[in-house]
Design a protein around this motif. Structure first.
Motif, short mmCIF file in Angstrom:
data_model
loop_
_atom_site.label_atom_id
_atom_site.label_comp_id
_atom_site.label_asym_id
_atom_site.label_seq_id
_atom_site.Cartn_x
_atom_site.Cartn_y
_atom_site.Cartn_z
N UNK A 103 12.33 7.74 -3.83
CA UNK A 103 12.02 6.44 -3.94
C UNK A 103 13.17 5.48 -3.45
N UNK A 104 14.47 6.19 -3.91
CA UNK A 104 15.48 5.30 -3.53
C UNK A 104 15.86 5.69 -1.81
N UNK A 105 15.51 6.79 -1.30
CA UNK A 105 15.69 6.81 0.11
C UNK A 105 14.78 5.88 1.02
N UNK A 106 13.39 5.86 0.61
CA UNK A 106 12.49 5.02 1.28
C UNK A 106 12.33 3.68 0.64
N UNK A 107 13.48 3.49 -0.13
CA UNK A 107 13.44 1.88 -0.66
C UNK A 107 12.01 1.36 -1.19
N UNK A 108 11.52 2.06 -2.22
CA UNK A 108 10.46 1.60 -2.87
C UNK A 108 10.70 1.90 -4.44
N UNK A 109 9.93 1.13 -5.08
CA UNK A 109 9.93 1.38 -6.54
C UNK A 109 8.93 2.27 -6.99
N UNK A 110 9.17 3.11 -7.87
CA UNK A 110 8.01 4.08 -8.47
C UNK A 110 7.01 3.08 -9.16
N UNK A 111 5.81 3.20 -8.79
CA UNK A 111 4.66 2.38 -9.42
C UNK A 111 4.66 2.50 -10.79
N UNK A 112 4.49 1.21 -11.42
CA UNK A 112 4.41 1.22 -13.04
C UNK A 112 3.26 2.19 -13.42
N UNK A 113 2.08 2.36 -12.88
CA UNK A 113 1.24 3.19 -13.25
C UNK A 113 1.09 4.66 -12.67
N UNK A 114 2.28 4.98 -12.01
CA UNK A 114 2.24 6.21 -11.49
C UNK A 114 2.20 7.22 -12.73
#
Ligand SMILES: CC(=O)SCCNC(=O)CCNC(=O)[C@H](O)C(C)(C)COP(=O)(O)OP(=O)(O)OC[C@H]1O[C@@H](n2cnc3c(N)ncnc32)[C@H](O)[C@@H]1OP(=O)(O)O
Ligand SMILES: O=C(O)CCC(=O)C(=O)O
Ligand SMILES: [Zn+2]
Length: 428
Positions: free
Chosen positions: A309-320
């Protein structure tokens, strides 16, 4: 993690798995549930599948992805330690750096087998084998629309080249998989004869790919089941998630006899991606807990997802599944009461298997007295059931006006207990 706006108490995960009904608990065999999977179908591989992890191939096709060499090595090492059986890398013909990275990862001596993914041509195959990979994943589109607009080859041409490429890769002592891109929009008769031809040519695996995310679990089951009777090699499957069927399709494929599933961390890939590693394992642990726990270091999942997530600059979705912010949070009073008594009431997954925590909310208008009594206990305050019920009404009255933070609710609980001390407090 719980924010101030979502007050919750962390409750330790209880002993035993939520899937305890699968086996023996306290020396007694538990009754089977009506909807439990039984692995009774001989062809089902839901208890013996392998993962082809494609974060470093399909995942590099995600809009935000840029991996430098160091990052690729970090991700490959983490995935291998996690226990995935294969790691698939971007084609070495994509760029000079892609080729150098592929060679570098092959030299790491990881436990996972290293694959690279190329077009169905002798030129690509030669470059792939020269990198030192354990296996080459060969692909070509077989649907009419891709044949017309991508590579302009007939099925006869595809078959001829596929046989040549497969035989050559095998002759180099390297594992080979042949896959049809856009399998679910391809002619079934053409497809099966192509798979049969490459199987005969010595392919280790054939691949079925839902490139556009059009397939349903029923269609997947039907195609893979038919294919299982046509080829003797292993069957790999690849599902895009455009209509959110990627996990269900992977599961249906395994039930029908597929042996391998492609995943990526958080599901990253072209468009909205493919079957996510965590989502697949969440699905599979429910029916094959011993298999999943024995092969994969589940407690490392969050670390790997955070890394990617850090590498591709996204947040882990709340409902993952598993690692999403609210994946193990319980809020409504009815749920919280039962969860406090027995987590299996509302959880089919055990957070402790994955090194994550369960949270019980205790300060909303939906909170019940059982959760309040439990929270008071966590604060070292003992209250009677009657007192907990009175206190809950106070908290609900406040929560009707505004969102309550954990500290707000704890203050209400503490001052209530002070008001009712010492004479109203039960003997300790
Ligand atoms: C569904 C998938 O995800 S498949 C995997 C996708 N992965 C990639 O594309 C890897 C990254 N790709 C690249 O770096 C480039 O596309 C390369 C190096 C592979 C090819 O680049 P280029 O030669 O510039 O061609 P371009 O990308 O424009 O077009 C693809 C070419 O491959 C051909 N092609 C496409 N699929 C296949 C295939 N499976 N087998 C053989 N040839 C194919 C096309 O006909 C086209 O050929 P053309 O040069 O005669 O037009
Ligand atoms: O090689 C494969 O099986 C799949 C290729 C791919 O990414 C796709 O078809 O979506
Ligand atoms: Zn894909």
């Amino acid at each position: 993690m719980c924010s101030d706006h979502a007050p919750a108490a962390e409750i330790p995960a209880v002993n035993g798995t939520p899937n305890g009904t699968n086996g023996v608990t306290n020396g007694r065999r538990q009754p089977k549930l009506p909807y439990q999977q039984h692995h009774s179908d001989e062809r089902s591989n839901t208890g013996r599948f392998q993962i082809i992890e494609s974060t470093l191939r399909e995942g590099e096709q995600f809009a935000n992805a840029f991996y430098d060499t160091e990052t690729k090595i970090k991700i490959a090492t983490a995935l291998s330690d996690f226990g995935v059986e294969y790691i698939e890398l971007t084609s070495p013909v994509a760029s000079p750096q892609s080729r150098a990275d592929c060679e570098a990862i092959c030299k790491l001596g990881l436990k996972a087998k290293i694959l690279t993914h190329v077009r169905c041509t002798m030129e690509d195959a030669k470059v792939a084998v020269a990198t030192g990979v354990d296996g080459v994943d060969v692909v070509i589109g077989t649907s009419q629309i891709l044949r017309d607009h991508s590579h302009h080859k007939s099925m006869a041409e595809i078959t001829e080249t596929a046989i040549e490429v497969v035989k050559w890769i095998k002759s180099q002592g390297v594992e080979v998989r042949f896959s049809s891109e856009d399998s679910f929009r391809s002619n079934i008769v053409d497809l099966l004869s192509l798979y049969q031809a490459v199987d005969k040519a010595g392919c280790d695996r054939v691949g079925v790919a839902d490139t556009v995310g059009v397939a349903t679990p029923r269609q997947v089951y039907k195609l893979v089941r038919t294919l299982r009777d046509v080829v003797s090699c292993d069957i790999e499957t690849h599902f895009h998630n455009d209509t959110m069927c990627a996990v269900a399709n992977a599961h249906a494929a395994l039930e029908a006899g597929a042996t391998h599933v492609d995943t990526s961390v958080l599901g990253i890939g072209e468009r909205n991606g493919i079957t996510p590693l965590g989502g697949l394992l969440a699905r599979m642990i429910v029916e094959s807990p011993d298999y999943v726990k024995s092969r994969y270091k589940l407690a490392k999942l969050k670390e790997i997802e955070d890394l990617v997530a850090d590498v591709v600059q996204v947040n882990v979705p709340f409902n993952n599944p598993i690692t999403g912010y609210s994946a193990f949070s319980h809020k409504a009073g009815i749920h919280s009461k039962a969860i406090l008594a027995k987590p299996e009431t509302y959880e089919i997954l055990n957070p402790s298997d994955w090194g994550v925590k369960r949270w019980i909310h205790f300060s909303s208008r939906l909170t019940g007295w059982n959760a309040i009594k439990s929270r008071a206990g966590q604060l070292g305050l003992i209250i009677t059931d009657e007192q907990a019920k009175q206190l809950t009404q106070k908290i609900k009255a406040m929560a009707d006006v505004r969102p309550l933070a954990i500290d707000d609710t704890d203050s209400i609980i503490r001052s209530f207990c002070l008001e009712h001390q010492p004479e109203d407090q039960p003997d300790q």
